[in-house]
Design a protein around this motif. Sequence first.
Motif, PDB file in Angstrom:
ATOM      1  N   GLY A 150     -13.976 -36.134   7.776  1.00  0.00           N
ATOM      2  CA  GLY A 150     -15.121 -36.524   7.616  1.00  0.00           C
ATOM      3  C   GLY A 150     -14.830 -38.251   7.894  1.00  0.00           C
ATOM      4  O   GLY A 150     -15.827 -38.585   7.077  1.00  0.00           O
ATOM      5  N   LYS A 151     -15.145 -39.263   8.740  1.00  0.00           N
ATOM      6  CA  LYS A 151     -15.030 -39.970   9.072  1.00  0.00           C
ATOM      7  C   LYS A 151     -15.977 -40.307   9.863  1.00  0.00           C
ATOM      8  O   LYS A 151     -15.457 -40.372  11.518  1.00  0.00           O
ATOM      9  CB  LYS A 151     -13.681 -40.419   9.514  1.00  0.00           C
ATOM     10  N   LEU A 152     -16.362 -40.816   9.540  1.00  0.00           N
ATOM     11  CA  LEU A 152     -18.279 -41.319  10.418  1.00  0.00           C
ATOM     12  C   LEU A 152     -18.070 -42.481  11.613  1.00  0.00           C
ATOM     13  O   LEU A 152     -18.624 -41.996  12.404  1.00  0.00           O
ATOM     14  CB  LEU A 152     -19.238 -41.110   9.556  1.00  0.00           C
ATOM     15  N   ALA A 159     -17.409 -30.671  -4.016  1.00  0.00           N
ATOM     16  CA  ALA A 159     -18.541 -30.712  -3.932  1.00  0.00           C
ATOM     17  C   ALA A 159     -19.057 -31.545  -2.946  1.00  0.00           C
ATOM     18  O   ALA A 159     -19.751 -31.522  -1.610  1.00  0.00           O
ATOM     19  CB  ALA A 159     -18.730 -29.302  -4.624  1.00  0.00           C
ATOM     20  N   PRO A 160     -20.049 -32.065  -3.608  1.00  0.00           N
ATOM     21  CA  PRO A 160     -21.493 -32.664  -2.971  1.00  0.00           C
ATOM     22  C   PRO A 160     -20.821 -33.839  -2.037  1.00  0.00           C
ATOM     23  O   PRO A 160     -21.316 -34.646  -1.296  1.00  0.00           O
ATOM     24  CB  PRO A 160     -21.792 -33.769  -4.485  1.00  0.00           C
ATOM     25  N   SER A 161     -20.198 -34.263  -2.949  1.00  0.00           N
ATOM     26  CA  SER A 161     -19.697 -35.764  -2.089  1.00  0.00           C
ATOM     27  C   SER A 161     -18.946 -35.706  -0.336  1.00  0.00           C
ATOM     28  O   SER A 161     -19.269 -35.649   0.475  1.00  0.00           O
ATOM     29  CB  SER A 161     -19.131 -36.944  -2.417  1.00  0.00           C
ATOM     30  N   GLU A 179     -32.364 -32.901   0.886  1.00  0.00           N
ATOM     31  CA  GLU A 179     -32.108 -33.815  -0.303  1.00  0.00           C
ATOM     32  C   GLU A 179     -30.945 -34.754   0.837  1.00  0.00           C
ATOM     33  O   GLU A 179     -30.548 -36.346   0.868  1.00  0.00           O
ATOM     34  CB  GLU A 179     -31.117 -34.186  -1.660  1.00  0.00           C
ATOM     35  N   TRP A 180     -29.869 -34.424   1.589  1.00  0.00           N
ATOM     36  CA  TRP A 180     -29.177 -35.199   2.403  1.00  0.00           C
ATOM     37  C   TRP A 180     -30.192 -35.410   3.471  1.00  0.00           C
ATOM     38  O   TRP A 180     -29.854 -36.985   3.916  1.00  0.00           O
ATOM     39  CB  TRP A 180     -27.968 -34.412   2.950  1.00  0.00           C
ATOM     40  N   ALA A 181     -31.069 -35.049   4.195  1.00  0.00           N
ATOM     41  CA  ALA A 181     -31.811 -35.118   5.038  1.00  0.00           C
ATOM     42  C   ALA A 181     -32.416 -35.767   4.646  1.00  0.00           C
ATOM     43  O   ALA A 181     -32.845 -38.009   5.227  1.00  0.00           O
ATOM     44  CB  ALA A 181     -32.037 -34.155   5.614  1.00  0.00           C
ATOM     45  N   TYR A 182     -32.987 -36.521   4.236  1.00  0.00           N
ATOM     46  CA  TYR A 182     -34.444 -37.286   3.388  1.00  0.00           C
ATOM     47  C   TYR A 182     -33.285 -38.730   2.655  1.00  0.00           C
ATOM     48  O   TYR A 182     -33.870 -39.781   3.067  1.00  0.00           O
ATOM     49  CB  TYR A 182     -35.073 -37.009   2.339  1.00  0.00           C
ATOM     50  N   ASP A 183     -32.348 -38.944   1.968  1.00  0.00           N
ATOM     51  CA  ASP A 183     -31.733 -39.607   1.862  1.00  0.00           C
ATOM     52  C   ASP A 183     -31.039 -40.400   2.799  1.00  0.00           C
ATOM     53  O   ASP A 183     -31.029 -42.026   3.378  1.00  0.00           O
ATOM     54  CB  ASP A 183     -30.688 -39.813   0.750  1.00  0.00           C
ATOM     55  N   ARG A 184     -30.605 -39.452   4.223  1.00  0.00           N
ATOM     56  CA  ARG A 184     -30.066 -39.786   5.177  1.00  0.00           C
ATOM     57  C   ARG A 184     -31.059 -40.388   6.833  1.00  0.00           C
ATOM     58  O   ARG A 184     -30.153 -41.073   8.103  1.00  0.00           O
ATOM     59  CB  ARG A 184     -28.839 -39.019   5.711  1.00  0.00           C
ATOM     60  N   ARG A 188     -21.840 -33.742   1.931  1.00  0.00           N
ATOM     61  CA  ARG A 188     -22.453 -34.785   2.356  1.00  0.00           C
ATOM     62  C   ARG A 188     -22.150 -35.189   3.680  1.00  0.00           C
ATOM     63  O   ARG A 188     -22.505 -35.756   4.375  1.00  0.00           O
ATOM     64  CB  ARG A 188     -22.700 -35.613   1.512  1.00  0.00           C
ATOM     65  N   GLY A 189     -19.874 -35.588   3.437  1.00  0.00           N
ATOM     66  CA  GLY A 189     -19.384 -36.370   3.562  1.00  0.00           C
ATOM     67  C   GLY A 189     -20.218 -35.579   5.651  1.00  0.00           C
ATOM     68  O   GLY A 189     -19.711 -36.431   6.629  1.00  0.00           O
ATOM     69  N   GLN A 190     -19.392 -34.010   5.502  1.00  0.00           N
ATOM     70  CA  GLN A 190     -18.851 -33.413   6.574  1.00  0.00           C
ATOM     71  C   GLN A 190     -20.316 -32.737   7.657  1.00  0.00           C
ATOM     72  O   GLN A 190     -20.298 -32.556   8.764  1.00  0.00           O
ATOM     73  CB  GLN A 190     -18.304 -31.751   6.162  1.00  0.00           C
ATOM     74  N   LEU A 191     -21.920 -33.192   6.775  1.00  0.00           N
ATOM     75  CA  LEU A 191     -22.590 -32.736   7.039  1.00  0.00           C
ATOM     76  C   LEU A 191     -23.511 -33.715   8.053  1.00  0.00           C
ATOM     77  O   LEU A 191     -23.721 -33.632   8.817  1.00  0.00           O
ATOM     78  CB  LEU A 191     -23.880 -32.462   6.256  1.00  0.00           C
ATOM     79  N   ASP A 192     -22.918 -35.159   7.637  1.00  0.00           N
ATOM     80  CA  ASP A 192     -22.777 -36.509   8.394  1.00  0.00           C
ATOM     81  C   ASP A 192     -21.927 -35.888   9.770  1.00  0.00           C
ATOM     82  O   ASP A 192     -23.046 -36.357  10.931  1.00  0.00           O
ATOM     83  CB  ASP A 192     -22.350 -37.355   7.629  1.00  0.00           C
ATOM     84  N   ILE A 193     -20.948 -35.616   9.656  1.00  0.00           N
ATOM     85  CA  ILE A 193     -20.131 -34.830  10.982  1.00  0.00           C
ATOM     86  C   ILE A 193     -20.993 -34.030  11.750  1.00  0.00           C
ATOM     87  O   ILE A 193     -21.591 -34.669  13.271  1.00  0.00           O
ATOM     88  CB  ILE A 193     -18.688 -35.150  10.846  1.00  0.00           C
ATOM     89  N   VAL A 194     -21.470 -33.407  11.361  1.00  0.00           N
ATOM     90  CA  VAL A 194     -21.956 -31.924  12.019  1.00  0.00           C
ATOM     91  C   VAL A 194     -23.160 -32.638  12.871  1.00  0.00           C
ATOM     92  O   VAL A 194     -23.231 -32.635  13.882  1.00  0.00           O
ATOM     93  CB  VAL A 194     -22.484 -30.612  11.013  1.00  0.00           C
ATOM     94  N   ALA A 195     -23.549 -33.234  12.271  1.00  0.00           N
ATOM     95  CA  ALA A 195     -25.102 -33.707  12.594  1.00  0.00           C
ATOM     96  C   ALA A 195     -25.361 -34.989  13.305  1.00  0.00           C
ATOM     97  O   ALA A 195     -25.280 -34.992  14.542  1.00  0.00           O
ATOM     98  CB  ALA A 195     -25.921 -34.895  11.383  1.00  0.00           C
ATOM     99  N   CYS A 196     -24.146 -35.761  12.975  1.00  0.00           N
ATOM    100  CA  CYS A 196     -23.230 -37.024  14.527  1.00  0.00           C
ATOM    101  C   CYS A 196     -23.132 -36.638  15.699  1.00  0.00           C
ATOM    102  O   CYS A 196     -23.394 -36.457  16.885  1.00  0.00           O
ATOM    103  CB  CYS A 196     -22.309 -37.810  13.792  1.00  0.00           C
ATOM    104  N   LEU A 197     -22.509 -35.024  16.003  1.00  0.00           N
ATOM    105  CA  LEU A 197     -22.631 -34.259  16.994  1.00  0.00           C
ATOM    106  C   LEU A 197     -23.557 -33.708  17.601  1.00  0.00           C
ATOM    107  O   LEU A 197     -23.398 -33.177  18.972  1.00  0.00           O
ATOM    108  CB  LEU A 197     -21.387 -32.748  15.960  1.00  0.00           C
TER     109      LEU A 197
END
Length: 442
Positions: free
Chosen positions: A51-53, A96-98, A202-207, A101-110
């Motif tokens: 999860g190192k974006l 779980a939450p953090s 909430e993740w998409a809104y905050d990010r 969120r970190g892995q969602l960041d990776i999926v979205a980046c890809l």
Amino acid sequence: AMDPEDESTEPPFIRTMIFHEQLEVVKDWICTGVTRREVSSLVLFTASLYGKLPILRYALPHGDMLALNNCGKSLLHVAVEGVEFNFLNGDLTMAAPSVRRGQLDIVACLLEAGMDPDIKNHQGNTALQRAMDLDHPFLEAAILLDICSREKATTTREGTSGVDHTSIPDSTLVTAPSPMPIPASNDPQYPEWRLAVMFLIEWAYDRHHTHVLALLMRHNVVDLTDPDVTIHHWPLVMHAVRSNQCTPLAAIIRLRSADAVLNKVYEYEMPRGTREAERARVRESILSRLSEDYVRTCKATILDAEAHTIHELCHALTRVILQDFRLVGVHPAVFHAGIVHIDLRGNQLTELPLFSVAEDEQQQQVQQVPQCPLLETLTISDNLFTEISEAVFRLPCLRELHASNNRVSSLPLQMWLAPKLETLVLARNQITALPCPNSFSL
């Protein structure tokens, strides 16, 4: 720590640096001339797993995004597995939450980099299927992959690749069959699914992943105007209004009517006497973020617009923020005499109508006259400018000019004579030398 299924015999040094987020060390290592295969196997997969974006973003152009690791998994498969892998040394519920969120960041980046949401591993399973097969299913990633897969199928089916789908009416969509059907409200799995959707929102809104919010609405996963859809205990629309988060409002209005969204705002409880203030705030917030075409289309429903024109509306604004809209032009009315702050980063602009042309009868020549005599801050970063006109540096009140990440190759001598300029940011351009101040004939 390493992926237990990774059979690579490469030394673990660079993996350790990635685990400890040593981006500069990773940059130096990549600059030594390593192959794309090495970058893929040692950096891309490790960063996706942990999860190192920032490291993933830097390394993606240097590796092969479509590579499979020794276990036949793609980067997307490893990214969704990372949510489980990172739980190994911690409490599941607390982490779980953090971690999610970190892995969602990776999926979205890809996905944003162009990776196919339907890519399969050596067993023929997609990343969505892998997310559902985990001991603790990664529902948020599965929903994200699902709506991206459906959007890809819709784009292919309609033959509208490259078109802004947020402008296409819902009635024209051909929704692809979903491998992840939405459970009915009386289904035992519905509460867990609903929690995952709320987490994803909430993740998409905050990010600031506005396109994710738009896809959730377009494919009927959720109605973001529903008062039960909350952000930090506020209905999403009201939170966006009160915190000036205008881009989500713009995305919602593009998929619904402006009146429908405003009516939702009016339904929420407000102290007596504040409705008109809130209504005015919604109008100004939305209009300050939207392109000329959208204002022209929707002004009659956003405003009591019978007595207003675009020109009159813009002249009421002192700050204009139009970030990340891929604009190729901006209406000249934006650059009026009273404007103080303009932010146009993240578009596709090559020029700005900052000046009018006037003829100097005494000197018998044409001069550029500033349209924005009060402009103090101008941000044009992340666009396609190849030059910055010397007239920009003649703006009498300009204090800050941010123009990083363009294609500017040279600067005018006038930059040294800007009357009040205090901050000039030109990082990541193509400038090889600054103009010599000694060239002036004072």
